[in-house]
Design an enzyme around this catalytic site. Structure first.
Site, PDB file in Angstrom:
ATOM      1  N   ARG A 175      69.334   2.238 -25.636  1.00 36.79           N
ATOM      2  CA  ARG A 175      68.703   0.815 -25.090  1.00 36.79           C
ATOM      3  C   ARG A 175      69.036   0.355 -23.587  1.00 36.79           C
ATOM      4  O   ARG A 175      69.100  -0.126 -23.122  1.00 36.79           O
ATOM      5  CB  ARG A 175      67.625  -0.015 -26.371  1.00 36.79           C
ATOM      6  CG  ARG A 175      66.842   1.024 -27.170  1.00 36.79           C
ATOM      7  CD  ARG A 175      66.376   0.073 -27.885  1.00 36.79           C
ATOM      8  NE  ARG A 175      64.816   0.664 -28.141  1.00 36.79           N
ATOM      9  CZ  ARG A 175      63.721   0.135 -29.215  1.00 36.79           C
ATOM     10  NH1 ARG A 175      64.012  -1.098 -29.690  1.00 36.79           N
ATOM     11  NH2 ARG A 175      62.902   0.542 -30.037  1.00 36.79           N
ATOM     12  N   ASP A 235      55.358 -13.677 -30.377  1.00 39.24           N
ATOM     13  CA  ASP A 235      56.165 -12.629 -30.535  1.00 39.24           C
ATOM     14  C   ASP A 235      56.982 -13.414 -29.528  1.00 39.24           C
ATOM     15  O   ASP A 235      56.672 -14.479 -28.586  1.00 39.24           O
ATOM     16  CB  ASP A 235      55.777 -11.045 -29.672  1.00 39.24           C
ATOM     17  CG  ASP A 235      56.273 -10.062 -30.259  1.00 39.24           C
ATOM     18  OD1 ASP A 235      55.584  -9.707 -31.182  1.00 39.24           O
ATOM     19  OD2 ASP A 235      57.028  -9.467 -29.229  1.00 39.24           O
TER      20      ASP A 235
END
Length: 290
Positions: free
Chosen positions: A43, A152
């Site tokens: 990532r 979130d």
């Protein structure tokens, strides 16, 4: 070709990996073990390429130098967002068959209901809650003040959730009735996509929230979903979050966890009413003793 060669040349040493693990834990409360090294490499290699940096050390220095500028992008890269409509179906069955009918009976005068999806990812969970509300309340919904809060930490997934547009195959496991009533099929350039119905969208408010920071909500909730997020925190953070969830639940309210999660030492503060479904007692044990 140049970018690929640069990625192949990147290495992630122990010092860099440890720094990233500490940074993730400090800013998101997420614990990364050695088993996550490959995920971190994959990532953050993308971030290094996009930032036109030459090494993981360069990126670690960038995080130290410009934490406010980089933090949101960093968190978006590291968080995991695997979800689906009606994931862990038994939770929604319990809501529809037991909890919502009871709330309707007991709230016939107040007609007020609040539900929180506290790690909503790309929105499948809160939209599944909204469909369940529509099914359980039918013609009663217009008479009630019902709202779903969906939060979130990841701003990217929140943007997708607000948009409410999904690939058509995300609905493969849903009944034809649910597809017909609650999703609009895309046409032409949107062929192969669906949009959630407006009747669902108007029930939900999406907000960015880091669970480790202050919670700005002032009211209490009838139901809180906290599924498949607690497992990423260390034990002390988990217990702190459970204490805060407890305080934000109405007496008799439900806390719903993911299939692999448990309350730890807070188990005695809740009644277990189903698979990873826990109820805050109406009268606490301390109050009963008094």
């Amino acid at each position: 070709m140049c970018d690929k060669s640069r990625d192949d040349a990147l290495t992630l040493n122990q010092q860099e990996f440890s720094f990233i693990c500490r940074y993730v834990h400090e800013h998101a409360g997420i614990v990364l073990s050695e088993s996550k090294r490959e995920m971190v490499y994959r990532r953050f290699s993308r971030i290094i390429r996009e930032r036109r940096l030459s090494s993981f050390s360069d990126y670690c220095r960038l995080l130290q130098k410009n934490p406010e500028q980089e933090q949101n992008y960093f968190i978006n890269a590291i968080t995991t967002n695997l979800t689906s409509f009606f994931r862990e179906q038994h939770h929604f069955d319990y809501l529809r068959q037991h909890e919502l009918p009871a709330l309707i009976r007991n709230g016939s005068h107040e007609k007020y209901m609040r539900i929180w999806s506290s790690a909503c990812s790309t929105g499948e969970e809160p939209y599944s809650i909204a469909i369940t509300l529509m099914q359980a309340m039918q013609g009663l919904l217009s008479q009630w003040d019902v709202k779903i809060l969906a939060t979130d930490i990841d701003s990217n997934v929140l943007a997708k959730a607000k948009q409410g547009i999904y690939a058509k195959d995300k609905l493969d496991d849903l009944s034809s009735e649910i597809k017909r009533q609650y999703f609009k099929q895309g046409t032409r350039e949107n062929s192969g996509k669906v949009r959630v119905a407006q009747c669902l969208s108007k029930l939900i408010t999406f907000k960015q929230l880091n669970l480790l920071h202050q919670w700005p909500m002032k009211g209490l909730f009838d139901v809180i979903f906290c599924r498949n997020v607690i497992i990423y925190f260390d034990k002390d953070t988990q217990q702190d979050l459970f204490a805060r969830y407890y305080d934000y639940l109405k007496p008799g309210g439900l806390l719903i966890l993911g299939h692999s999660e448990n309350l730890g030492s807070f188990q005695s503060d809740f009644d277990n009413v189903g698979r990873t479904i826990f109820r805050k007692p109406v009268i606490s044990a301390q109050a009963q003793v008094v």
